[in-house]
Design a protein around this motif. Structure first.
Motif, PDB file in Angstrom:
ATOM      1  N   GLY A 176       1.116  88.241  36.217  1.00 51.62           N
ATOM      2  CA  GLY A 176       0.883  89.738  37.017  1.00 51.62           C
ATOM      3  C   GLY A 176      -0.457  90.130  37.446  1.00 51.62           C
ATOM      4  N   TYR A 177      -1.359  89.722  36.592  1.00 50.92           N
ATOM      5  CA  TYR A 177      -3.005  90.052  36.780  1.00 50.92           C
ATOM      6  C   TYR A 177      -3.715  88.907  37.717  1.00 50.92           C
ATOM      7  N   GLN A 178      -2.846  88.081  38.187  1.00 46.32           N
ATOM      8  CA  GLN A 178      -3.292  87.068  39.108  1.00 46.32           C
ATOM      9  C   GLN A 178      -2.829  87.326  40.748  1.00 46.32           C
ATOM     10  N   LYS A 179      -3.623  87.167  41.874  1.00 47.60           N
ATOM     11  CA  LYS A 179      -2.946  87.521  43.116  1.00 47.60           C
ATOM     12  C   LYS A 179      -2.085  86.660  43.480  1.00 47.60           C
ATOM     13  N   GLU A 180      -1.906  85.329  43.299  1.00 48.04           N
ATOM     14  CA  GLU A 180      -0.880  84.470  43.781  1.00 48.04           C
ATOM     15  C   GLU A 180       0.168  84.632  43.322  1.00 48.04           C
ATOM     16  N   VAL A 181       1.038  84.434  44.298  1.00 49.15           N
ATOM     17  CA  VAL A 181       2.759  84.580  44.042  1.00 49.15           C
ATOM     18  C   VAL A 181       3.345  83.086  44.848  1.00 49.15           C
ATOM     19  N   ASN A 226      -3.758  96.677  39.121  1.00 46.78           N
ATOM     20  CA  ASN A 226      -3.950  95.286  39.636  1.00 46.78           C
ATOM     21  C   ASN A 226      -3.138  95.423  40.995  1.00 46.78           C
ATOM     22  N   THR A 227      -3.585  94.457  41.832  1.00 43.71           N
ATOM     23  CA  THR A 227      -2.573  94.731  43.130  1.00 43.71           C
ATOM     24  C   THR A 227      -1.052  94.646  42.996  1.00 43.71           C
ATOM     25  N   HIS A 228      -0.632  93.823  41.853  1.00 35.48           N
ATOM     26  CA  HIS A 228       0.715  93.826  41.921  1.00 35.48           C
ATOM     27  C   HIS A 228       1.416  95.180  41.476  1.00 35.48           C
ATOM     28  N   TYR A 266       7.431  92.678  35.137  1.00 37.84           N
ATOM     29  CA  TYR A 266       5.819  92.811  35.031  1.00 37.84           C
ATOM     30  C   TYR A 266       5.954  94.501  34.643  1.00 37.84           C
TER      31      TYR A 266
END
Lengths: 260, 344
Positions: free
Chosen positions: A10-15, B11-13, B82
């Motif tokens: 969740g805290y990383q940008k890549e999906v 965060n972004t998500h 999440y």
């Protein structure tokens, strides 16, 4: 078979592309569920009736006050034509708290000509008036009022409602969902009313009293908001009817209310 | 992962997730209001507000309850899990608006306290069809309030993950109360077959998803390992475990995750200290076991979160005999370093 190496943090940008694809599908399905839900729950509601509560739009009404059996005002409409307006109080209460000061000053109000500024509630030819301020009730003389006319004994099926909500304040103002509110209104001094339907599907309204013609409130609470059969002496008072009943003889019916 | 407490670690998500929640809620409410006033012009605003927010909360509750089993069936649903707590709090707010409006509308301005009235204005507690359904909704709202107000890592850490999880499992009780609230209340009067069928379909979907997910998970618990003379459990050949991933086995009633990384094998307890996430469904990222739920990390050889974090899980000893991995079912205390074994 090696499983996909995609791993969401969740805290990383890549999906990963597979995850993105599934998420898009999930979002669209969720939107579809929301749209379908809003359509189904929004569309399939019982139609509300055209009853009216003139909230925030007070009207001044003059007529002869009488308590037969509940506080009412006999209002002249034309020569020999009158309307019996049921008086109510603010919120879930009857009119008595708002007439108390006047009674202390003027004594018995029966037969007094009153001018009241309140908010009208009306539906199906019946009118009620909500008093929200005791200062807006004035005595301006005396007048005559009619006594109810006897119509014999009848047995009727219908639902006991509180007329304040049924005739305009709430929609719907009947049935199980509204039962608690009706109980509070009647407990607070609003007269209980039996709603029945005649053969021509026309609704008829009976102000309920005990067998001696006295107001009833607390005793009738267990029977509110559900189909019931009542027997009693019926009287006519203007456009209203009055039914004198023995509360203990009310029969609860295990069926859907005919007034819906 | 965090060392201190903030209202939200944005965060972004999370931002994108919350934008979707708000958009979905607005779309629902606008459509519900539009349909209600167009098809039922005499209806009053209070009734529409009560119905719109009540039905929205129920639909959101179904979506929330579907997320858990969906992620167990397909890990690609994990992004939805999440930030599920924000969805939960939003659902509670919708239910709260429904509850407050209903209490004001039906129970206020009388000569008794509105909450007292809620419990006493209909005393048919012995009847099913006349049951005072409002009481069921009130208790459901109370549970949702407790859950929403503890939906924060502060409570998670201070209540302990186990207690917090138990508390939040009460959502199923809240769901049962909500379903009864609707079937014994609104559906007794608003008797459309379409609305009843919609809710029944929702219930059926949830039950099916939970059963399928439980069946899938029960396969892990049904595994019975052969034991050698020293009591070690024979689990699998090392080739069966993918690089940077784990296989989960149940030994002595506890789920254990055996990870393969850099030609080595290590075993740790499967339950994440944060919210009880399944570590064995996670991945080795930057040398750490990373929980699939919220990204909490542990070093595979000692079960400790990398400094400055302080979470620890139990560790297990492994060995290879005749090409098979064996695990000692006796766990070491949380955070005990166990040298990894070679996977070859």
């Amino acid at each position: 078979m090696k499983r996909s190496d995609e791993f969401y943090i969740g805290y990383q940008k890549e999906v990963g592309p597979g995850t993105k694809k599934l998420l898009k599908r999930f979002i669209w399905i969720t939107v579809l569920i929301l749209l379908t839900g809003a359509a189904v729950f929004g569309f399939f509601q019982r139609p509300a009736v055209n009853s009216t509560f003139d909230f925030g739009n007070p009207t001044q009404v003059s007529g002869v006050y009488h308590e037969s059996p509940y506080p009412m005002l006999r209002v002249p409409l034309a020569e020999n034509e009158f309307k019996e307006i049921v008086l109510l109080g603010f919120g879930k209460s009857g009119p008595n708290p708002f007439l108390k000061d006047l009674r202390e000053r003027k004594g018995d109000l029966n037969g007094k000509q009153l001018t009241i500024e309140g908010q009208l509630i009306y539906y199906n030819g019946r009118t009620l008036l909500e008093i929200d301020d005791s200062q807006k009730v004035m005595v301006s003389g005396t007048g005559a009022y009619e006594q109810p006319k006897s119509m014999g004994t009848r047995t009727l099926e219908g639902e006991i409602i509180d007329p304040k909500c049924y005739f305009g304040v709430m929609k719907p103002g009947y049935g199980k969902i509204h039962r608690s509110c009706a109980a509070l209104c009647i407990l607070g001094g609003v007269p209980p009313v039996l709603v029945t339907k005649e053969e021509n599907n026309r609704e008829v309204y009976f102000l309920l009293t005990d067998v001696k013609g006295n107001p009833i409130h607390q005793d009738i609470l267990p029977y509110i908001g559900q189909p019931s059969r009542l027997t009693g002496q019926v009287k006519e008072l203007g456009e209203w009817r009055i039914m004198q009943i023995d509360v203990s003889q009310i029969e609860k019916l295990k069926k859907e209310s005919s007034i819906y | 992962m965090g060392l201190d407490y903030k209202w939200v670690f944005w965060n972004t998500h999370k931002k994108a997730y919350d934008r979707l929640i708000v958009s979905g809620m607005v779309i629902y409410l606008v459509l519900f209001f539009t349909i209600s006033f167009l098809t039922n012009p005499e209806i009053i605003a209070e009734t529409v507000i009560i119905r719109a927010f009540g039905s929205l909360a129920i639909i959101m509750l179904h979506i929330i309850l579907a997320i858990g089993p969906l992620t167990r069936l397909n890990t690609k649903f994990l992004p939805v899990l999440y930030n599920r707590r924000h969805l939960g709090v939003s659902m509670f707010l919708a239910a709260l608006i429904h509850g407050i409006f209903a209490i004001i509308h039906f129970h206020a301005l009388g000569n008794v306290n509105p909450i007292y009235s809620l419990f006493t204005s209909n005393m048919d507690y012995g009847s099913l069809t006349n049951f005072p359904f409002q009481v069921l909704g009130f208790f459901a709202l109370l549970i949702l309030f407790v859950m929403a107000s503890t939906s924060h890592d502060f409570f998670l850490h201070n209540l302990s993950a186990k207690t917090w999880k138990r508390l939040h499992m009460m959502v199923y009780l809240a769901y049962a109360l909500v379903i009864l609230h609707v079937f014994l209340g609104a559906f007794q009067q608003e008797t459309s077959v379409f609305t009843t069928a919609t809710l029944f379909l929702g219930w059926l979907t949830l039950v099916s998803l939970h059963l399928v997910a439980a069946f899938k998970e029960s396969k892990v618990d049904r595994f019975v390992a052969e034991k050698n003379t020293e009591g070690w459990h024979k689990v699998c050949p090392p080739e069966e475990i993918e690089e940077s991933r784990a296989k989960i086995f149940t030994v002595k009633g506890e789920r254990v995750a055996i990870f393969k990384y850099d030609g080595k094998l290590s075993a740790i307890h499967n339950v994440c200290k944060h919210q009880g996430g399944p570590l064995g469904e996670g991945k080795i990222v930057d040398g750490c076991v990373t929980c699939p739920w919220h990204g909490y990390q542990y070093l595979p050889h000692n079960g400790q979160s990398p400094p400055p974090f302080t979470e620890k899980v139990k560790t297990y000893a492994l060995k290879i005999e005749k090409g098979m991995v064996y695990i000692n079912p006796k766990a070491f205390p949380e955070g005990t370093a166990i040298p990894p074994i070679s996977s070859s």
